[in-house]
Motif scaffolding. Sequence first.
Motif, mmCIF file in Angstrom:
data_model
loop_
_atom_site.group_PDB
_atom_site.id
_atom_site.type_symbol
_atom_site.label_atom_id
_atom_site.label_comp_id
_atom_site.label_asym_id
_atom_site.label_seq_id
_atom_site.Cartn_x
_atom_site.Cartn_y
_atom_site.Cartn_z
ATOM 1 N N GLY A 121 -42.396 28.538 -59.952
ATOM 2 C CA GLY A 121 -41.749 28.901 -58.694
ATOM 3 C C GLY A 121 -42.392 30.088 -58.014
ATOM 4 N N ALA A 122 -41.843 30.460 -56.848
ATOM 5 C CA ALA A 122 -42.324 31.584 -56.028
ATOM 6 C C ALA A 122 -43.714 31.316 -55.465
ATOM 7 N N TYR A 123 -43.863 30.166 -54.760
ATOM 8 C CA TYR A 123 -45.168 29.749 -54.270
ATOM 9 C C TYR A 123 -45.250 29.537 -52.761
ATOM 10 N N ASP A 124 -44.173 29.663 -52.035
ATOM 11 C CA ASP A 124 -44.158 29.328 -50.615
ATOM 12 C C ASP A 124 -43.925 30.589 -49.786
ATOM 13 N N PRO A 125 -44.792 30.904 -48.797
ATOM 14 C CA PRO A 125 -45.889 30.097 -48.252
ATOM 15 C C PRO A 125 -47.169 30.202 -49.092
ATOM 16 N N GLU A 126 -47.853 29.076 -49.191
ATOM 17 C CA GLU A 126 -49.016 28.996 -50.070
ATOM 18 C C GLU A 126 -50.136 29.919 -49.628
ATOM 19 N N TRP A 127 -50.316 30.101 -48.299
ATOM 20 C CA TRP A 127 -51.428 30.930 -47.827
ATOM 21 C C TRP A 127 -51.333 32.350 -48.382
ATOM 22 N N PHE A 128 -50.105 32.816 -48.640
ATOM 23 C CA PHE A 128 -49.903 34.179 -49.137
ATOM 24 C C PHE A 128 -49.695 34.221 -50.648
ATOM 25 N N MET A 129 -48.898 33.294 -51.176
ATOM 26 C CA MET A 129 -48.485 33.364 -52.575
ATOM 27 C C MET A 129 -49.533 32.849 -53.558
ATOM 28 N N SER A 130 -50.452 31.996 -53.111
ATOM 29 C CA SER A 130 -51.363 31.342 -54.054
ATOM 30 C C SER A 130 -52.337 32.319 -54.721
ATOM 31 N N ARG A 131 -52.465 33.531 -54.200
ATOM 32 C CA ARG A 131 -53.322 34.527 -54.839
ATOM 33 C C ARG A 131 -52.625 35.243 -55.984
ATOM 34 N N GLN A 132 -51.315 34.983 -56.162
ATOM 35 C CA GLN A 132 -50.575 35.728 -57.184
ATOM 36 C C GLN A 132 -49.602 34.877 -58.000
ATOM 37 N N HIS A 133 -49.251 33.694 -57.479
ATOM 38 C CA HIS A 133 -48.329 32.799 -58.186
ATOM 39 C C HIS A 133 -48.879 31.381 -58.164
ATOM 40 N N MET A 134 -48.369 30.533 -59.082
ATOM 41 C CA MET A 134 -48.758 29.125 -59.101
ATOM 42 C C MET A 134 -47.631 28.249 -58.574
#
Length: 311
Positions: free
Chosen positions: A231-244
């Motif tokens: 969890g904790a992945y949306d928005p992907e443009w921001f979260m994908s550098r720190q969460h899956m």
Amino acid sequence: MALRFKNLDGSGPQPFSSVFKWAVADKLSGRRRKSPDHAPVPRVEPDLALLATPPAPGEGARLTWLGHASWLVQLDGLSLLIDPVLRDAINVVIRRNVPPGVPVDKLPPIAASLVSHNHYDHLDLPTLTDVGAPIVTGLGQSPVFKGSKLAVTELDWWQSTQVGPVTVHYVPSQHWSRRGLNDANEMLWGGFVVEGSSARVYHSGDTAWFDGFKEIGRRFPKLDAALLPIGAYDPEWFMSRQHMNPEEAVRAFEALGAREFLAMHWGTFKLTDEPLDEPPRRLDAEWNRRGWPHEHVHVLPVGGTLTVRGG
């Protein structure tokens, strides 16, 4: 100022411009996805009589999900906590969506609390103080515990320490750290491999996808269980550098070469924009897409327990 710690690929925290865009600009403009702050998440009453006695050597590892990234890990006669956050709220304003799997006063005696990094949803000083067990964590964390009277063991990536008969290894993750306004990446972040006589369990801490999963799997072959965030992945443009997201978590599981997938980091705290109950549905869809047997993926209810043992 140069950062004390960086990821394996040399990256550091998100630039302030990205944080501002996500936290302020996109929110004010209505560009962020909207979803409720609460959702139904399965919870069961824990078997406290069972949890009172950890498995003996040779009996594997008993894993109980306490919510978010918090786990009770029991093996070789010991009980360990990983990232215990068992209060009603973090940072006062972010309240739990579901009560903890086991409250602090119902826990068995804890030999050590393992803390992956210093973010408030993983390092909750009041919970750790109430538990009262020695701390195992990454380099630079000791100042957080000053005055708490808790013993602290700090580890660099790939370093290990003994907790009784159990070996605790600290391994890399793809993340960052901050506790205050001016301490970005001054304290190390990571995950853990907990190794006993008949089980080897991996807890990723907070992490994005990174090639380090392959190296962890190489150094610790035949992991019996991988506790991975979905969890904790949306928005992907921001979260994908720190969460899956769930699909990346499945990819990480494959790279690790682990036997059992246990989902975590969903349903407890509303930290990002996806619905609280969406991650398990995406995990199930990805597992089906790959055609993998469902007996190896586990989305435990909060308070639920699974025992794993090396084959």
